[in-house]
Design a protein around this motif. Structure first.
Motif, PDB file in Angstrom:
ATOM      1  N   ARG A 261      43.122  35.199  38.394  1.00  0.00           N
ATOM      2  CA  ARG A 261      43.173  33.886  37.771  1.00  0.00           C
ATOM      3  C   ARG A 261      42.759  34.013  36.300  1.00  0.00           C
ATOM      4  O   ARG A 261      41.779  34.676  35.960  1.00  0.00           O
ATOM      5  N   ARG A 262      43.519  33.370  35.448  1.00  0.00           N
ATOM      6  CA  ARG A 262      43.284  33.492  34.013  1.00  0.00           C
ATOM      7  C   ARG A 262      41.915  32.952  33.621  1.00  0.00           C
ATOM      8  O   ARG A 262      41.245  33.500  32.754  1.00  0.00           O
ATOM      9  N   VAL A 290      38.125  45.135  31.678  1.00  0.00           N
ATOM     10  CA  VAL A 290      38.045  43.748  32.143  1.00  0.00           C
ATOM     11  C   VAL A 290      38.638  43.627  33.550  1.00  0.00           C
ATOM     12  O   VAL A 290      38.076  42.947  34.414  1.00  0.00           O
ATOM     13  N   THR A 291      39.758  44.293  33.795  1.00  0.00           N
ATOM     14  CA  THR A 291      40.361  44.267  35.130  1.00  0.00           C
ATOM     15  C   THR A 291      39.435  44.904  36.160  1.00  0.00           C
ATOM     16  O   THR A 291      39.288  44.394  37.281  1.00  0.00           O
ATOM     17  N   ALA A 292      38.794  46.013  35.802  1.00  0.00           N
ATOM     18  CA  ALA A 292      37.877  46.677  36.718  1.00  0.00           C
ATOM     19  C   ALA A 292      36.691  45.780  37.058  1.00  0.00           C
ATOM     20  O   ALA A 292      36.288  45.672  38.222  1.00  0.00           O
ATOM     21  N   VAL A 293      36.126  45.112  36.051  1.00  0.00           N
ATOM     22  CA  VAL A 293      35.001  44.201  36.286  1.00  0.00           C
ATOM     23  C   VAL A 293      35.443  43.024  37.149  1.00  0.00           C
ATOM     24  O   VAL A 293      34.714  42.566  38.042  1.00  0.00           O
ATOM     25  N   HIS A 298      35.373  39.777  41.926  1.00  0.00           N
ATOM     26  CA  HIS A 298      36.175  38.744  42.586  1.00  0.00           C
ATOM     27  C   HIS A 298      37.172  39.242  43.618  1.00  0.00           C
ATOM     28  O   HIS A 298      37.783  38.411  44.305  1.00  0.00           O
ATOM     29  N   ALA A 299      37.409  40.548  43.734  1.00  0.00           N
ATOM     30  CA  ALA A 299      38.387  41.024  44.721  1.00  0.00           C
ATOM     31  C   ALA A 299      37.926  40.661  46.128  1.00  0.00           C
ATOM     32  O   ALA A 299      36.727  40.655  46.425  1.00  0.00           O
ATOM     33  N   GLN A 300      38.875  40.326  47.007  1.00  0.00           N
ATOM     34  CA  GLN A 300      38.519  39.954  48.368  1.00  0.00           C
ATOM     35  C   GLN A 300      37.796  41.095  49.080  1.00  0.00           C
ATOM     36  O   GLN A 300      36.826  40.868  49.794  1.00  0.00           O
ATOM     37  N   ARG A 301      38.284  42.305  48.894  1.00  0.00           N
ATOM     38  CA  ARG A 301      37.649  43.484  49.483  1.00  0.00           C
ATOM     39  C   ARG A 301      37.612  44.584  48.434  1.00  0.00           C
ATOM     40  O   ARG A 301      38.607  44.837  47.772  1.00  0.00           O
ATOM     41  N   LEU A 302      36.474  45.224  48.290  1.00  0.00           N
ATOM     42  CA  LEU A 302      36.301  46.265  47.279  1.00  0.00           C
ATOM     43  C   LEU A 302      36.081  47.603  47.968  1.00  0.00           C
ATOM     44  O   LEU A 302      35.203  47.737  48.822  1.00  0.00           O
ATOM     45  N   PHE A 303      36.907  48.582  47.596  1.00  0.00           N
ATOM     46  CA  PHE A 303      36.779  49.922  48.148  1.00  0.00           C
ATOM     47  C   PHE A 303      36.425  50.885  47.025  1.00  0.00           C
ATOM     48  O   PHE A 303      37.082  50.911  45.978  1.00  0.00           O
ATOM     49  N   ARG A 313      25.760  44.842  48.019  1.00  0.00           N
ATOM     50  CA  ARG A 313      25.840  45.873  46.977  1.00  0.00           C
ATOM     51  C   ARG A 313      26.669  45.378  45.796  1.00  0.00           C
ATOM     52  O   ARG A 313      26.330  45.651  44.636  1.00  0.00           O
ATOM     53  N   ARG A 314      27.738  44.652  46.083  1.00  0.00           N
ATOM     54  CA  ARG A 314      28.578  44.144  44.990  1.00  0.00           C
ATOM     55  C   ARG A 314      27.809  43.158  44.123  1.00  0.00           C
ATOM     56  O   ARG A 314      27.893  43.193  42.890  1.00  0.00           O
ATOM     57  N   GLU A 315      27.054  42.277  44.757  1.00  0.00           N
ATOM     58  CA  GLU A 315      26.286  41.299  43.990  1.00  0.00           C
ATOM     59  C   GLU A 315      25.219  41.979  43.147  1.00  0.00           C
ATOM     60  O   GLU A 315      24.958  41.568  42.000  1.00  0.00           O
ATOM     61  N   THR A 316      24.583  43.025  43.697  1.00  0.00           N
ATOM     62  CA  THR A 316      23.553  43.748  42.943  1.00  0.00           C
ATOM     63  C   THR A 316      24.145  44.384  41.692  1.00  0.00           C
ATOM     64  O   THR A 316      23.585  44.302  40.591  1.00  0.00           O
TER      65      THR A 316
END
Length: 403
Positions: A261-262, A290-293, A298-303, A313-316
């Motif tokens: 989302r823009r 910026v895309t990586a951040v 915000h990605a639904q699932r992060l691998f 861990r993502r929130e930290t």
């Protein structure tokens, strides 16, 4: 002209093996409308008389023009409007495709047949040719089979039919099966006197028959067996296709990645002070960061390295993202994006590991777990302190202790 209930189709067109079955079917459909009051020929109007896609209809239309069976002329009236007229040819001629002719005095969309003495022709059911549920190829096969079955002594066989068609054997086999499923051709199979040997007989239907099987087996003992009716077969096929489409839609919906989302991306650019990063590291690298951040936050699932990262861990790590931390990461990393297959995925993995290691290094002892086992040097130091305390207490008890 179309007779009542039947359309006269030239056999030369049907026997032309350089013409596809779609083109033969389209020729027959156009011929069925010739002479119809107030009929204006157009591809849109023809689309209402067949079940084919616009792509197949347009391909057959172009083929008739290229082979010289359909001539297309146009002129311009006094008010500037274009007038299109067509000639449907009994014999192939030089291609005439969208040729200007100032002497046209026919109404727009008018089509006439140019033919000589009509001795070599076959009457085809007009209802079949205008049936919108039947494909052009099936209509072409219907007309061709109707013509060949009227030849004395002709034995109807698929390989004999294919000798009058330009389609190769695999494509023809598919069209032949669709022709039978359309309800226009019935097949009877009889034993030939030898094991696993059969002879076939065919009958053509003037109207589509979906209530009876297209294949009937006749056995040596005189009994007859059939497969399911065409209507039942098509109904099962429709349910199967519907179920497959439903599964595909649900799979796509489940696996579809979350759209970038823009508004959220602009927020990340403001958070990272992207303008300053662009001045130091360039547009490409800044955009990839910026895309990586964005993926980390915000990605639904992060691998990361093939393992899914928990939300905690993502929130930290997300809380540690700042212009300073990103600049330290870029300063400490040497990147050659031209040699990286997926720069965004690479950077999100590298940035995540960098920030998580930094968090572990910056964690204070108070934040560490109290149940963590002591190191050997810590245990030795505590033992020395305990021994010194014991000696001091004994000296005090004897009165020998001096501060």
């Amino acid at each position: 002209m179309s007779a009542t209930g039947y359309t006269t189709i030239y056999n030369e067109v049907l026997r032309d093996r350089t013409l596809s079955l779609n083109a033969k079917g389209l020729f027959a459909v156009i011929k069925s409308f010739v002479g119809l009051p107030e009929f204006a020929l157009s591809k849109r109007r023809l689309g209402y008389a067949c079940s084919d896609s616009g792509y197949l209809l347009n391909a057959a239309w172009k083929e008739l023009k290229q082979k010289g069976y359909l001539q297309h002329y146009f002129s311009q009236s006094e008010n500037g409007a274009f007038c299109h007229v067509y000639n449907l040819m009994q014999h192939p001629s030089a291609p005439v495709d969208f040729v200007y002719s100032p002497s046209i005095d026919r109404p727009n969309g008018d089509v006439v047949c140019i033919s000589d003495a009509q001795r070599d022709y076959t009457n085809i059911s007009t209802a079949v040719l205008r049936d919108k549920t039947i494909s052009l190829a099936s209509k072409g096969l219907f007309a061709l089979v109707s013509h060949l079955m009227k030849i004395p002594g002709f034995v109807l066989r698929p390989e004999g039919i294919r000798s009058f068609c330009m389609e190769k054997i695999k494509h023809f086999s598919t069209l032949w099966k669709r022709f039978k499923i359309s309800g226009l051709l019935k097949q009877h199979r009889h034993p030939a006197g030898e094991e696993n040997r059969w002879t076939y007989e065919y009958e053509i239907c003037e109207t589509p028959d979906l209530e009876t099987p297209y294949l009937t087996n006749h056995h040596v003992d005189g009994s007859v067996s059939t497969i399911a009716t065409i209507g039942d077969f098509l109904e099962k096929l429709k349910k199967r296709v519907s179920r497959i489409r439903k599964n595909v839609r649900s799979t796509k919906k489940k696996d579809k990645p979350r759209a970038v989302r823009r508004k959220e991306r602009r927020q990340i650019e403001q958070q990272l002070n992207a303008d300053a990063l662009r001045e130091r590291f360039g547009n490409d690298l800044t955009g990839t960061v910026v895309t990586a951040v964005y993926n980390i936050k915000h990605a639904q699932r992060l691998f990361i390295k093939g393992a899914e990262i928990t939300q905690e861990r993502r929130e930290t790590v997300a809380q540690m993202i700042s212009p300073e931390s990103v600049e330290r990461f870029l300063d400490s990393t040497t990147l050659d994006l031209s040699r990286i297959k997926n720069p965004a995925a690479y950077l999100q993995t590298a940035l995540f590991d960098f920030l998580e290691k930094q968090h572990s290094t910056d964690a204070s002892p108070a934040d560490e777990s109290p149940d963590r086992p002591l190191a050997d040097w810590e245990q030795a130091w505590l033992a020395q302190k305990a021994e010194a305390r014991r000696r001091r207490e004994e000296a005090i008890a004897r009165g020998e202790y001096q501060d």
